[in-house]
Every structure is written in C-alpha cells, then in structure tokens.
Enzyme design. Structure first.
Site, mmCIF file in Angstrom:
data_model
loop_
_atom_site.group_PDB
_atom_site.id
_atom_site.type_symbol
_atom_site.label_atom_id
_atom_site.label_comp_id
_atom_site.label_asym_id
_atom_site.label_seq_id
_atom_site.Cartn_x
_atom_site.Cartn_y
_atom_site.Cartn_z
ATOM 1 N N SER A 107 39.249 22.099 31.001
ATOM 2 C CA SER A 107 39.842 22.441 32.526
ATOM 3 C C SER A 107 40.956 23.345 32.360
ATOM 4 C CB SER A 107 40.252 21.309 33.241
ATOM 5 O OG SER A 107 40.258 21.608 34.803
ATOM 6 N N ASN A 108 41.753 23.385 33.359
ATOM 7 C CA ASN A 108 42.890 24.144 33.377
ATOM 8 C C ASN A 108 44.028 23.745 34.380
ATOM 9 O OD1 ASN A 108 42.762 25.918 35.987
ATOM 10 N ND2 ASN A 108 40.901 26.322 35.071
ATOM 11 N N ARG A 109 45.177 24.548 34.411
ATOM 12 C CA ARG A 109 46.390 23.770 35.013
ATOM 13 C C ARG A 109 46.434 24.138 36.600
ATOM 14 N NH1 ARG A 109 51.212 26.096 31.876
ATOM 15 N NH2 ARG A 109 52.245 25.503 33.753
ATOM 16 N N SER A 110 45.340 24.977 37.174
ATOM 17 C CA SER A 110 45.476 25.125 38.551
ATOM 18 C C SER A 110 45.566 24.029 39.164
ATOM 19 C CB SER A 110 44.363 25.898 39.128
ATOM 20 O OG SER A 110 43.916 26.030 40.421
ATOM 21 N N ALA B 243 40.270 28.665 39.999
ATOM 22 C CA ALA B 243 40.430 29.015 38.441
ATOM 23 C C ALA B 243 39.324 28.319 37.915
ATOM 24 C CB ALA B 243 41.769 28.653 38.054
#
Ligand code: CTP
Length: 215
Positions: A21-24, A88
C-alpha cells in the site's frame, strides 16, 4: 451536479495477512467531498482504507484493492457530472496472491509484481464521456512537466499537480492546476479544506463552460 470522488490508498494482497500500500491519508479527497456537499452537490465517495469518517450525506463506497476501485468507479461514472480521481491507486500488485500465510525462511524472497489497471486513463479513453475528468499528479520533481504529460496521456480535462512530500499524510497542500487548453493556476500552501472549496468552484465552472459550449 453529481461529483464522483476517489480517495485514499489501495491495498494489494500478498497473502491473507500482508499487502502492498502507500501513505495516502485520504484527506484531500474527503475534503473535496465535504466541500462539494457544502456547495449543494451530490457526492459519490469511493474510498480505499483510511482513518476518516465519510461526510454525512455522501453515497459512500468502501473498497480495498485497485480492481475493486476500478469496478466501483465504472459503475457510477454515467450518473456523474464531475469525476475527481484523487486516490493513490497502487501502480503494481503481486502477480500471485498466496492463499495461505507465507512462512519465514532464511533465503532471499522476491515478489513478482504486475501493473494494475489505470482507472483515470480508462475513463479518459471513453469517447462518449460527458463528465468532466480531473486527475491528480503526485510528484517529487518537475511538477509542471510531469503533470502536463499525465494530462495528455490520460486525456483529462484538468490535472492537479502536487508535491507528494508536502501532500502525503498532511493537513496542507500546494497545488498547480493544469487545464486542457494550456491555462494554469497556482494555489500556494494552504489547509486542504480551503483548497477543496477552491477546487469545487473551479470544477463546477469548467463543467458549466463545457456544457455551454456543447449547447
Ligand atoms: N490513477 C488511477 N489508477 C491507477 C494509477 C493512478 O486512477 N492505477 C490516477 C490517480 O488517482 C491520479 C492519477 O492517476 O489521479 C495520477 O496518479 P499518480 O500516482 O500521480 O501517477 P501514475 O499514473 O501512477 O504515474 P507515476 O507513479 O509514474 O507518477
């Protein structure tokens, strides 16, 4: 008007307990949803996993993977006037998802990744579209050049270029708004709530203009 907004990250499973995943944080998308409602619009909010309460009165659709977000977006575009793809979305996902937890070992482990489907690009390719298409460009350098490239390649009406290092997990952002006709507008660093209200006005005006042109 009806706004369709995507927000937050997606999660791409590796096995039943792990994902990419990512930091959005979802804050920008949720702020646009709130501002849209405040301005009297209908809002469909399609969100990946975030720690935010959806604004009351949105049609809220919770998704996890990029494939779920893709399907949800395509199901609702025909009832939308303005599509704002703020999420994102993961660019890659594991080629294979293990059905059981992958056990630890001492050898190196490589993960094979394959590209996900680009939701924004898939909407830009629709010849019959009547909705205004807005994308975001999260960059760390050459904001204008990279944003302009995405505007063309994804066939959007508007791209909002922003510096990922300022935007991610933050309550503030700084925006460079790039329009299809070459016009551009900068909004200096401000709270996301303020930016969202400005964006809603810009999107509504642009959609109104394109409707007037078609008449
Ligand atoms: N986007 C999307 N589907 C994807 C990837 C991105 O709809 N699979 C959308 C995002 O919601 C955003 C825009 O495309 O509106 C640009 O996303 P961004 O992450 O900035 O760019 P990418 O196209 O992923 O390219 P890169 O990571 O190489 O900058």
């Amino acid at each position: 008007m009806t706004f369709l907004i995507t927000a937050g990250p997606t999660r791409e499973a590796i096995d039943p307990v792990r994902y990419i995943s990512n930091r959005s944080s979802g804050k920008m998308g949720y702020a646009i949803a709130e501002a849209g409602l405040d301005a009297g619009h209908e809002v469909i909010l399609i969100s990946g996993p975030v720690n935010l309460e959806p604004p009351l009165n949105t049609k809220f659709i919770s998704v996890s993977t990029s494939d779920e977000m893709f399907e949800a977006v395509h199901q609702h575009t025909d009832s939308s006037d303005i599509c704002v793809l703020c999420a994102a979305v993961a660019d890659y996902k594991p080629a294979k998802v293990s059905s059981v937890k992958i056990k630890k070992g001492t050898a190196r482990l490589s993960l094979e990744l394959i590209p996900t489907r680009d939701i924004l690009q898939s909407l830009g390719q629709r010849q019959d579209r009547e909705f205004l298409l807005v994308g975001f460009a999260a960059e760390t350098d050459q904001l204008e050049a990279n944003g302009t490239k995405k505007l063309r390649e994804k066939n959007c009406d508007i791209i909002i270029a922003n510096d990922a290092r300022i935007a991610m997990e933050s309550d503030e952002n700084e925006l460079l708004i790039l329009f299809r006709d070459g016009e551009k507008k900068k909004i200096s660093r401000s709270p996301k709530q303020f930016l969202a209200r400005e964006l809603v006005k810009i999107f509504s005006n642009s959609q109104q203009k394109s409707l007037t042109k078609k008449m």
